[in-house]
Write a protein that holds these residues in place. Sequence first.
Motif, short mmCIF file in Angstrom:
data_model
loop_
_atom_site.label_atom_id
_atom_site.label_comp_id
_atom_site.label_asym_id
_atom_site.label_seq_id
_atom_site.Cartn_x
_atom_site.Cartn_y
_atom_site.Cartn_z
N LEU A 71 10.91 -2.79 9.33
CA LEU A 71 10.68 -0.80 10.15
C LEU A 71 9.38 -0.59 9.28
O LEU A 71 9.01 0.00 9.96
N TYR A 72 9.31 -0.46 8.22
CA TYR A 72 8.18 0.08 7.42
C TYR A 72 7.16 0.10 8.28
O TYR A 72 5.92 0.78 7.99
N ALA A 73 6.82 -1.01 8.48
CA ALA A 73 5.08 -1.90 8.73
C ALA A 73 5.41 -1.57 9.45
O ALA A 73 3.88 -1.10 10.82
N VAL A 74 5.60 -1.75 11.16
CA VAL A 74 6.10 -0.74 12.31
C VAL A 74 5.48 0.66 12.21
O VAL A 74 4.89 1.30 12.96
N PHE A 75 6.54 1.34 11.37
CA PHE A 75 6.20 2.78 11.87
C PHE A 75 5.95 3.43 10.30
O PHE A 75 5.44 4.96 10.23
N ILE A 90 0.83 -1.26 0.23
CA ILE A 90 -0.11 0.03 0.39
C ILE A 90 0.90 0.94 0.09
O ILE A 90 0.12 2.40 -0.87
N GLY A 91 1.94 0.88 0.56
CA GLY A 91 2.90 2.40 0.80
C GLY A 91 4.07 2.37 -0.05
O GLY A 91 4.81 3.65 -0.45
N ASP A 92 4.07 1.40 -1.30
CA ASP A 92 4.39 1.27 -2.56
C ASP A 92 5.96 1.24 -2.23
O ASP A 92 6.99 2.22 -3.06
N ARG A 93 6.28 0.42 -1.41
CA ARG A 93 7.77 0.46 -1.05
C ARG A 93 7.70 -1.52 -1.60
O ARG A 93 8.93 -1.30 -1.52
N ILE A 94 7.48 -1.99 -2.13
CA ILE A 94 7.77 -3.29 -3.28
C ILE A 94 7.57 -2.94 -4.66
O ILE A 94 6.51 -2.43 -5.18
N GLN A 95 8.71 -2.49 -5.54
CA GLN A 95 8.69 -1.98 -6.29
C GLN A 95 9.99 -2.92 -7.21
O GLN A 95 11.37 -3.40 -7.41
N PRO A 114 5.70 8.33 -0.33
CA PRO A 114 4.81 9.56 0.70
C PRO A 114 5.02 9.21 2.14
O PRO A 114 5.44 7.22 2.43
N LEU A 115 5.24 9.36 3.21
CA LEU A 115 5.50 9.13 4.88
C LEU A 115 4.13 9.67 5.72
O LEU A 115 3.66 11.00 4.92
N GLU A 116 3.82 9.70 6.66
CA GLU A 116 2.30 9.99 7.13
C GLU A 116 3.22 10.30 9.08
O GLU A 116 4.17 8.65 9.06
N TYR A 165 17.09 7.92 8.82
CA TYR A 165 16.78 6.74 9.05
C TYR A 165 17.90 6.16 9.32
O TYR A 165 17.76 5.23 9.95
N ASP A 166 19.54 6.74 9.42
CA ASP A 166 20.05 5.84 9.81
C ASP A 166 20.33 5.26 10.52
O ASP A 166 20.40 4.02 12.13
N GLN A 167 19.25 6.33 11.83
CA GLN A 167 18.92 6.12 13.90
C GLN A 167 18.37 5.11 14.11
O GLN A 167 17.38 4.97 14.94
N LEU A 168 17.03 4.63 12.63
CA LEU A 168 15.87 4.07 12.72
C LEU A 168 16.31 2.94 13.39
O LEU A 168 15.22 1.91 14.53
N VAL A 169 17.37 2.01 13.55
CA VAL A 169 17.24 0.63 13.58
C VAL A 169 17.27 0.86 15.26
O VAL A 169 17.00 0.25 15.90
N PRO A 170 18.51 1.38 15.60
CA PRO A 170 18.66 1.69 16.97
C PRO A 170 16.99 1.82 17.86
O PRO A 170 17.28 2.45 19.11
N TYR A 171 16.47 3.22 17.30
CA TYR A 171 15.51 3.00 17.65
C TYR A 171 14.57 2.14 18.24
O TYR A 171 13.71 2.48 19.09
N PHE A 172 14.44 1.58 16.90
CA PHE A 172 13.14 0.21 16.98
C PHE A 172 14.05 -0.41 18.10
O PHE A 172 12.39 -0.66 18.85
N ILE A 173 15.44 -0.43 18.49
CA ILE A 173 15.68 -1.33 19.45
C ILE A 173 15.41 -1.40 20.92
O ILE A 173 14.83 -1.90 21.82
N ILE A 174 15.00 0.57 20.83
CA ILE A 174 15.21 1.19 21.95
C ILE A 174 14.25 0.39 21.92
O ILE A 174 13.45 -0.05 23.46
N THR A 175 12.58 0.95 21.34
CA THR A 175 11.26 1.70 21.51
C THR A 175 11.05 -0.06 21.83
O THR A 175 9.73 0.11 22.50
N ARG A 176 11.40 -0.76 20.99
CA ARG A 176 10.09 -1.99 20.88
C ARG A 176 10.79 -3.55 21.56
O ARG A 176 10.01 -4.52 21.48
N LEU A 177 12.01 -3.09 21.70
CA LEU A 177 12.31 -4.43 22.61
C LEU A 177 13.09 -4.25 23.65
O LEU A 177 13.90 -5.56 24.51
N GLN A 178 12.43 -3.19 24.48
CA GLN A 178 13.69 -3.26 25.62
C GLN A 178 12.29 -3.79 26.96
O GLN A 178 13.02 -3.77 28.17
N SER A 179 10.86 -4.31 26.26
CA SER A 179 10.66 -4.96 27.44
C SER A 179 10.92 -6.65 27.55
O SER A 179 10.04 -7.24 28.46
N TYR A 180 11.66 -6.97 26.48
CA TYR A 180 12.80 -8.15 26.94
C TYR A 180 14.49 -7.94 27.86
O TYR A 180 14.79 -7.06 26.52
#
Length: 378
Positions: free
Chosen positions: A85-89, A7-12, A259-261, A106-121
């Motif tokens: 990452l796109y499906a999450v954000f 839907i976000g046109d990321r698969i071309q 497109p970004l939202e 966007y280079d900071q997106l992977v560390p941001y994902f690790i900190i915000t989504r995996l901190q409960s483990y």
Amino acid sequence: MYKRSSIGDRIQLFDFRFDFTTRFTFWNTILRGIVLGLAFYGTNQTLVQRALSMSTFRRAQTALQWSILLVSTLFFLCIHFGLVLYAVFYQCDPVLRKSEDGITKYDQLVPYFIITRLQSYPGLTGLCFAGIFSSSLSTISSALNSLATVTIIDFIQPIFSKRLNPKLEVYLAKGLSLFYGVVCILLTYSIAGVDSIAQATGVLMSVTEGPILAVFLIGVLTRKATDKGTVFGLFTSVILISWICFGSLFSDYLYPTLPLETSGCSNTSSANVSVNSSVTCFDEVDCPLDNVREEPFILYKMAYAWIPTIGTFTAVITIFIGSLFTGLNKNAIPKDSKCLSPIVRYWMKRTEINGKLHDVNEIELRCESSTEVFKQKK
């Protein structure tokens, strides 16, 4: 994941446009993969050094064959991680909310994902960062070791062969590794302001990857190139590609964005995103109307996936042009060279067989003509 990405046109997968300014198309991706594979397995000093460390030729061959599967799996997982990452954000882009999240690239997106989504483990966040740092350091150490080895064997030993001993060579290798490490650190400061580390890495690798691959291919596929022509073509192509690479890297040109939202974010203000343009504006503060970037030179807008391929073809052309003026008709590489490709050996045998058949046919024709003349005289 796939539905949101589609839907976000990321698969071309099948974008067949020959647009050199589009970051990824079918053609530049295929050619980039071919050039990367040939350069990685044929000219990469780190990989070649590891292959030469194997005890037998068969083991080195088996290790390289297994590495193809592992490297392909790695690329497959990296691509899918981007889709994750796109499906999450996909409805709450962190970069558009940099005032709230502190994410500016966007280079900071992977560390941001690790900190915000995996901190409960418990322990998983530290394990991820430890894996990232350990893999990076192991790759860098191998590269520095390879650089030091090449410098000593190809440059220092031929000049100071009588003054060197094994102990001194070890100290020189350690000193060169330290020197190259400092250069790498300084290089990171110089590219800290670029838009994408992935783009900067691809651009810096492209400076030498294409020209060196061209020299390798010419060395194993033909015997006609001369040493002077090869040096001329190598330096000419490196200068040309360096001009394009560093010009695009420091031109402040931003590729058009998809497109970004931020509609799915809680307690966020609306952000204005300019899509399909060379400049991305997050709001009026970041991109005021009176501070619009000038249009860069056309070659600086070229997608970095094209640069290694262009560098390879440029080097091949310039090498043959240089060889044309320095003795192209000479066979610079010996006929029995072990560096020649099996394809070249096959065609050499075919040419030799055809040459012998041609000589035999010519002799037979001469004999037949002599017989006819003798009969006429008789």
